[in-house]
Design an enzyme around this catalytic site. Structure first.
Site, PDB file in Angstrom:
ATOM      1  N   ASP A 211     102.328 -39.230  18.811  1.00 11.62           N
ATOM      2  CA  ASP A 211     101.069 -39.811  18.362  1.00 11.62           C
ATOM      3  C   ASP A 211      99.983 -39.738  19.426  1.00 11.62           C
ATOM      4  O   ASP A 211      98.812 -39.983  19.135  1.00 11.62           O
ATOM      5  CB  ASP A 211     101.290 -41.267  17.935  1.00 11.62           C
ATOM      6  CG  ASP A 211     100.168 -41.808  17.066  1.00 11.62           C
ATOM      7  OD1 ASP A 211      99.557 -41.026  16.313  1.00 11.62           O
ATOM      8  OD2 ASP A 211      99.899 -43.017  17.131  1.00 11.62           O
ATOM      9  N   SER A 235      94.992 -43.703  12.799  1.00 15.74           N
ATOM     10  CA  SER A 235      95.934 -42.808  12.110  1.00 15.74           C
ATOM     11  C   SER A 235      96.145 -43.305  10.684  1.00 15.74           C
ATOM     12  O   SER A 235      96.340 -44.505  10.459  1.00 15.74           O
ATOM     13  CB  SER A 235      97.271 -42.777  12.849  1.00 15.74           C
ATOM     14  OG  SER A 235      97.102 -42.337  14.177  1.00 15.74           O
ATOM     15  N   GLN A 285      99.321 -34.910  10.973  1.00 18.84           N
ATOM     16  CA  GLN A 285      98.725 -36.242  10.870  1.00 18.84           C
ATOM     17  C   GLN A 285      97.309 -36.143  10.321  1.00 18.84           C
ATOM     18  O   GLN A 285      96.553 -35.252  10.699  1.00 18.84           O
ATOM     19  CB  GLN A 285      98.674 -36.924  12.241  1.00 18.84           C
ATOM     20  CG  GLN A 285      98.113 -38.338  12.221  1.00 18.84           C
ATOM     21  CD  GLN A 285      98.014 -38.942  13.618  1.00 18.84           C
ATOM     22  OE1 GLN A 285      97.002 -38.814  14.287  1.00 18.84           O
ATOM     23  NE2 GLN A 285      99.100 -39.583  14.058  1.00 18.84           N
TER      24      GLN A 285
END
Length: 296
Positions: A211, A235, A285
């Site tokens: 991430d 996110s 993502q």
């Protein structure tokens, strides 16, 4: 490895070592790494641990798909509830809900698979300079802060906070003074201290580390960053596919790009390679990249 690195890695492992509350029910704590809410990689990594603890070996996680539903409260515990969706001969599926204050903040499906032989192919690893020739992200961030006048103490603390992952960008991007560039970046990363010889631990730590830097890739063409006034970033979802066994305490190359951004959402993708050039994981993502208008 320095004592600070060992301390940071042990703290991360402690975070991922969830407290069992009941069958398929676990509790985790959070750490402040400089954001306004719980770091998404932490929640995803803890959810992966919760799911893994309900699956019998030799099955290992081969994919996860998660949605970030609400900001996490760093001061409150997170409860992870695991549903056993399916146990098959080759595959197992788990659903995990991360809950705070009675409401889900993250929802994930994870699939597990036994090791099998079969067809093999992969993309070629990018030809980039090795990590030994690059400055660490910690060093660069300290230099960026020191080079700016009148940096608020809160921002100085947030930018200067160290994490358990050593990251080294091939072409560093200054988040405090961002330039416009192609939405492509290559970052070497590894844990700052050795990890246990347990593949499930390495997959949880990679979930955590994946991430970092990914959402920022979608900002490159626009010359803005997390610290640009009025920027709202978060996110939205996160997906990982694990292709083979690997170690996160050895250097891995994260090759990221962003194929597009529309409607205040940016899409970023990543391929993760080991030093031998083997593709070990793929990541995708979508994130919120909203420029809020100033109030009158």
């Amino acid at each position: 490895m320095s004592g600070d690195g060992q301390r940071l890695v042990q703290d991360l492992l402690d975070q991922l070592d969830l407290e069992p509350l009941e069958q398929r029910l676990f509790r985790g704590s959070s750490r402040d790494i400089g954001g306004k809410s719980v770091f998404g990689g932490q929640v995803a990594g803890q959810a992966m641990v919760a799911a893994t603890r309900t699956v019998d070996p030799p099955q290992q996680a081969h994919s996860m798909h998660g949605y970030f539903l609400r900001p996490g409260d760093m001061q409150a515990a997170i409860v992870y509830e695991v549903d056993n969706i399916r146990d098959g001969k080759s595959f197992a599926t788990r659903r995990v809900q991360a809950i705070q204050h009675g409401r889900p903040i993250f929802s994930m499906l994870a699939s597990f698979h036994i090791e099998e032989s079969g067809y093999t192919h992969q993309m070629t690893m990018p030809d980039v300079v090795g990590p030994e020739e690059l400055a660490s992200h910690d060093e660069l961030r300290r230099a960026w802060v020191d080079a700016l006048d009148r940096v608020p103490e809160s921002l100085r603390e947030a930018v200067g906070r160290e994490v358990a992952i050593d990251m080294r960008a091939v072409k560093p991007w200054n988040m405090l003074d961002p330039d416009k560039r192609e939405p492509i970046q290559h970052v070497w990363f590894k844990a700052k201290a050795p990890l246990p010889d347990d593949q499930s631990v390495h997959r949880a730590v990679l979930t955590y580390a994946s991430d970092f830097n990914l959402l920022a890739t979608s900002l490159f063409p626009h010359g803005v960053s997390f610290f640009t006034p009025g920027m709202q970033m978060a996110s939205i979802d996160h997906a990982i596919w694990f292709h083979r066994a690997f170690r996160v305490d050895e250097w891995l190359l994260y090759a990221m790009d962003s194929p597009g951004a529309q409607d205040s959402r940016g899409l970023s993708r990543g391929l993760i390679f080991n030093r031998q050039g083997q593709l070990v994981a793929s990541v995708a993502q979508e994130g919120l990249i909203r420029q809020r208008k100033p109030r009158d």
